[in-house]
Structures are given as structure tokens and as C-alpha cells.
Motif scaffolding. Structure first.
Motif, PDB file in Angstrom:
ATOM      1  N   VAL A 129       0.865  -1.184   0.000  1.00 39.67           N
ATOM      2  CA  VAL A 129       0.000   0.000   0.000  1.00 39.67           C
ATOM      3  C   VAL A 129       0.905   1.237   0.000  1.00 39.67           C
ATOM      4  CG1 VAL A 129      -1.833   1.259   1.189  1.00 39.67           C
ATOM      5  CG2 VAL A 129      -1.780  -1.247   1.282  1.00 39.67           C
ATOM      6  N   ILE A 130       0.999   1.912  -1.141  1.00 44.54           N
ATOM      7  CA  ILE A 130       1.849   3.102  -1.235  1.00 44.54           C
ATOM      8  C   ILE A 130       1.091   4.293  -0.661  1.00 44.54           C
ATOM      9  CG2 ILE A 130       3.052   4.676  -2.786  1.00 44.54           C
ATOM     10  CD1 ILE A 130       4.366   1.926  -2.464  1.00 44.54           C
ATOM     11  N   ASP A 131       1.676   4.923   0.332  1.00 44.06           N
ATOM     12  CA  ASP A 131       1.033   6.045   1.015  1.00 44.06           C
ATOM     13  C   ASP A 131       1.442   7.393   0.423  1.00 44.06           C
ATOM     14  OD1 ASP A 131      -0.456   7.074   3.512  1.00 44.06           O
ATOM     15  OD2 ASP A 131       1.487   8.104   3.644  1.00 44.06           O
ATOM     16  N   HIS A 132       2.741   7.566   0.127  1.00 47.30           N
ATOM     17  CA  HIS A 132       3.192   8.835  -0.438  1.00 47.30           C
ATOM     18  C   HIS A 132       4.558   8.661  -1.088  1.00 47.30           C
ATOM     19  CE1 HIS A 132       5.014   8.837   3.620  1.00 47.30           C
ATOM     20  NE2 HIS A 132       5.956   9.612   3.116  1.00 47.30           N
ATOM     21  N   GLY A 133       4.997   9.716  -1.771  1.00 53.42           N
ATOM     22  CA  GLY A 133       6.295   9.705  -2.416  1.00 53.42           C
ATOM     23  C   GLY A 133       7.184  10.800  -1.863  1.00 53.42           C
ATOM     24  N   GLU A 134       8.476  10.550  -1.894  1.00 47.29           N
ATOM     25  CA  GLU A 134       9.476  11.538  -1.456  1.00 47.29           C
ATOM     26  C   GLU A 134      10.635  11.487  -2.439  1.00 47.29           C
ATOM     27  OE1 GLU A 134      10.647  10.385   2.457  1.00 47.29           O
ATOM     28  OE2 GLU A 134       8.676  10.772   3.352  1.00 47.29           O
ATOM     29  N   GLY A 135      10.674  12.441  -3.361  1.00 43.27           N
ATOM     30  CA  GLY A 135      11.750  12.448  -4.346  1.00 43.27           C
ATOM     31  C   GLY A 135      11.688  11.209  -5.221  1.00 43.27           C
ATOM     32  N   VAL A 136      12.757  10.388  -5.202  1.00 41.63           N
ATOM     33  CA  VAL A 136      12.772   9.169  -6.024  1.00 41.63           C
ATOM     34  C   VAL A 136      12.368   7.944  -5.206  1.00 41.63           C
ATOM     35  CG1 VAL A 136      14.485  10.120  -7.602  1.00 41.63           C
ATOM     36  CG2 VAL A 136      15.251   8.795  -5.625  1.00 41.63           C
TER      37      VAL A 136
END
Length: 449
Positions: A32-39
Motif C-alpha cells: 500500500v503506497i502512502d506517499h512519495g518523497e523524491g525518487v
């Protein structure tokens, strides 16, 4: 039940996932991907994963890039959507002009769409309509390369040549023809001394069917989805020359190779080719919003002039202002960050890291063009015999990568495809490739035992 477990349960109860084996997925605990940070992508448990597939090739500048966030918010404060049917908006006019400036010389018109598949399908309708208005409606056939993937709407599937899709959907598709792909590792035409004989097979098709063909479709430089099949220098030029000789339109599908991926803004630049119709997308918005474009020369556009003629094609969300706004901001970042030059520099590091795979058992072929690359695994390195499909070597490697903190994808023939975000630092790129190397060694070692 934790929140992650609740989401996993809801997902498996209700979400139907594309290109995902149904029963296999229902037996897993989905990420479950919650958010992204850069790469990086961060899951609901706080685990971080390098986005080694650029979220299917769209992540250019990194996740949560402030300039793109701000562009999106600013446009939302004005208008979220308005149609392009018989009217325009500032962003559409500005973005079209920017794209024309960036495209190969001679590309002059831009039609906005939402997805790569719809861009290709529209290009096909555009090419067919061109010949109808030119008085040659019998030119309604299309030719593409073996192994091609141009999307999965019905028209795009028809010109796609990937066996698994072609065989399954054949009763629904129109008839198309194919010429040989530039798959040097498995070439039976040139015997390891490339003469671009694969491109010359197009000549045979057009000599036989040319007066019925509307257009030839090609993925310039690299066939992306079929396993990063990299063409030799001059291949695109040869294909363009043959198409022109037979008076057939050339459609360049740059959905997977455009926007700096091959070391040029557009892959067509490498051979100095201007196609009649150019399809772009994926990295256009830096992965923020769905947006694609079908672009054409003035000659193609002018066939639609006079007597109430028009292109009978378009979608509700074509040229959506939010998508267009973030695309304009993305193109600003290309200039500000000198993304294309940076991609060229990183491709040198990628080549160094790829070289470390050569001594690994079962590594058959390593392919690279700019910041697109692949590692193909085989059962027998000498004969190039592939593994039986049910061994699932590539799938085991991508699963092991996930355990080590890297999300990456595979393609047919047990091929790992490498599509790093162009915002990666040198260190992040080396870390990514180090994880992939370890995972490959781990899986190969397990096969031996």
C-alpha cells in the motif's frame, strides 16, 4: 486490524488490478503506497522503496516536487476543467507552442489526449482520415514492428505485436502487418554483423501491401514494454527512408522514450527523423497528471482543411487545464535542471553499474540506451535458451528487490527493465543498481541450489 490490513482487505475485495495475475495477487499482502518523497515511494508502514521503474516511466523530476505542486494548486484555483471542443484555454495554447518548439523540425500541430493508448489510436484515425481526404480510402492498413506495444485500446492492440496480447484478443482486432524488430541478441538475419536487415524487412511488406497502408508505426530507438529492445544507430533513419519511398506516413510512438529518456529530448533526434505524426506522453507531466499528445506536420493537418472537414476524434478530458498546467511547469524544470544533459551524464554511471552484471551466471544480454536499460536472464548463456516460463526468474528477482527496498518491473523473456527517475542522484542510481545486482545474485544462487 491495522489500517494497512484494512486497506489491503478493501483492495482485495473491490479493486481489479491491470496486468496482474488474479489468484496470485489475492494470495499476497498488497503493498500500500502512502506517499512519495523524491525518487522514493513510501508504504503505509513507513517502508521506503526506490522508484526504479519511475512509476511505469512517468516519474521524471521526483515525487512531491514543489514547483509541480504549486502549478497544480494555482490552476485549481482558476478552473479545473474546460473543453477544447471549439474553444481553448491559456495553458493549451502555451503548451502546444512549447511542444512544437521541442519537437523535431516540421512538427507543427498538437492534439491533446489523456493516455498513450488514446494518443496512438488517435494517430491511427488521423492517418486513415488523411488518406480519405486525399482520395485514397483504400489505405486503411497499418504496419508495425514485431514485439511492438502501442497501448491496449482496441486500435492500439491491433498494431501491437506482443504475442500474448495479440493471440488473446485476436478475434476483436483489425488485421495488421509486421516487420522485424531490432532484437540484436536474438537476431537471425545478420548473424552478429548488423546490416539493419531487420529494417529492410519493411521494404518487403510495403512492396507487397504498400498501396493499402496508411502508416508505419515505430517505437524510435527502444521498444520499451517488450524488454528494452535497443535499435542500432541508423535503424530509425532506414525505416523512415523506406516509408517515404513508398509514400506511407510514419507514426513515431515516443510514449516510452521521449522527454530525455534516451539522451535526447525526443528519440527521433538521434537519426534526424521528423515523423509525419508523433505520439508523446508519460513523462510530459512528470508523473503528476494524465496527459498525452498526438502531434503532426502541417502537411497532415492541411488535409483536414476545407469543405467542413474535421478530425472525428477527441475526449472529454482532452487538454484538461490541470494536466496542462503541470506539464508546463514540468517543461520549465527540464530547462531549470538541465534534465537532458543530466540524463546523459547519468547514463555513463548506469553503464558502469550494468557492466557488473556480466559475470553473473544466467545473465544473457544487457541492453542500454540512455536512461533505459534491461538485463535479460537465460537458462543457457551459450545457446541463449530462455528459462521455461513457469520458472519465473524475473518475477523472483523483482520480488527480492522489493524486499531489499526497490520497486522495479520485468518484461517478457525474463527481462528486468530499468527506468530510473531522471531526478536521481549518482549515489541513488548506484544504490538502485546495487540492490538489483544483489537480488539477481540471490535468485541465481537459489536456482543453482
Amino acid at each position: 486490524m491495522t489500517d494497512t490490513e484494512r486497506l489491503q482487505t478493501l483492495d482485495q475485495q473491490h479493486v481489479w488490478h491491470p496486468y496482474t495475475p488474479t489468484d496470485d495477487y489475492l494470495k499476497t499482502k498488497p503493498l500500500v503506497i502512502d506517499h512519495g518523497e523524491g525518487v522514493y515511494l513510501v508504504d503505509s508502514e513507513g517502508n521506503r522503496y526506490l522508484d526504479g521503474g519511475s512509476s511505469l516511466g512517468v516519474n521524471i523530476h521526483g515525487h512531491q516536487r514543489p514547483e509541480l505542486n504549486e502549478a497544480l494548486a494555482a490552476q485549481a484555483a482558476k478552473v479545473a476543467h474546460t473543453t477544447l471542443y471549439g474553444m481553448t484555454h491559456p495553458g493549451a495554447a502555451e503548451l502546444a507552442e512549447r511542444l512544437v518548439r521541442l519537437a523535431p523540425e516540421g512538427i507543427d500541430k498538437v492534439l491533446f489526449l489523456e493516455t498513450g493508448s488514446s494518443a496512438v489510436e488517435t494517430a491511427m484515425k488521423m492517418a486513415y482520415s488523411y488518406w480519405v481526404f486525399k482520395g485514397a480510402p483504400q489505405r486503411n492498413k497499418f504496419v508495425s514492428m514485431t514485439g511492438a506495444f502501442h497501448g491496449d485500446t482496441m486500435g492500439a492492440l491491433s498494431v501491437g505485436q506482443m504475442t500474448i496480447l495479440k493471440n488473446f484478443y485476436q478475434p476483436l482486432l483489425r488485421e495488421t502487418s509486421a516487420f522485424a524488430q531490432p532484437y540484436c541478441y536474438r537476431c537471425t538475419l545478420c548473424q552478429d554483423n548488423c546490416t539493419l536487415a531487420c529494417a529492410d524487412t519493411l521494404e518487403e511488406v510495403l512492396e507487397r501491401e504498400g498501396d493499402q497502408v496508411a502508416a508505419v508505426l515505430i517505437e524510435p530507438r527502444v521498444q520499451n514494454v517488450s524488454g528494452m529492445i535497443v535499435a542500432r544507430d541508423g535503424h530509425l533513419g532506414r525505416v523512415a527512408e523506406i516509408a517515404k519511398k513508398h509514400g506511407v506516413l510514419l507514426i513515431a510512438d515516443e510514449l516510452g522514450v521521449g522527454f530525455g529518456r534516451t539522451g535526447k529530448m525526443f528519440a527521433c533526434e538521434a537519426d534526424g527523423v521528423t515523423p509525419d505524426i508523433l505520439c508523446v506522453g508519460k513523462g510530459l507531466t512528470g508523473g503528476y497528471m494524465p496527459l498525452a499528445a498526438t502531434m503532426a506536420t502541417a502537411e497532415v493537418f492541411d488535409a483536414f482543411r476545407g469543405d467542413g472537414k474535421m478530425l472525428l476524434s477527441g475526449h472529454t478530458y482532452s487538454g484538461n487545464p490541470l494536466s496542462v498546467a503541470v506539464a508546463l511547469a514540468s517543461l520549465e524544470l527540464f530547462e531549470k535542471d538541465d534534465v537532458v544533459r543530466r540524463a546523459q551524464e547519468m547514463s555513463v554511471i548506469l553503464a558502469e553499474e550494468l557492466a557488473k552484471f556480466r559475470p553473473v551466471p544466467h545473465v544473457g544480454d544487457i541492453r542500454q540506451c540512455g536512461m533505459l536499460a534491461a538485463v535479460e536472464l537465460v537458462e543457457d548463456q551459450e545457446t541463449r535458451e530462455p528459462f521455461p516460463w513457469d520458472v519465473g526468474v524475473a518475477g523472483r528477482i523483482t520480488d527480492r528487490c522489493k524486499e531489499l527496498g526497490l520497486i522495479i518491473h520485468s518484461a517478457p523473456n525474463d527481462t528486468i527493465v530499468i527506468v530510473p527517475p531522471l531526478a536521481m542522484t549518482d549515489e541513488e542510481l548506484r544504490t538502485m543498481m546495487g540492490i538489483l545486482l544483489q537480488a539477481t545474485r540471490d535468485v541465481v544462487g537459489s536456482l543453482a541450489s
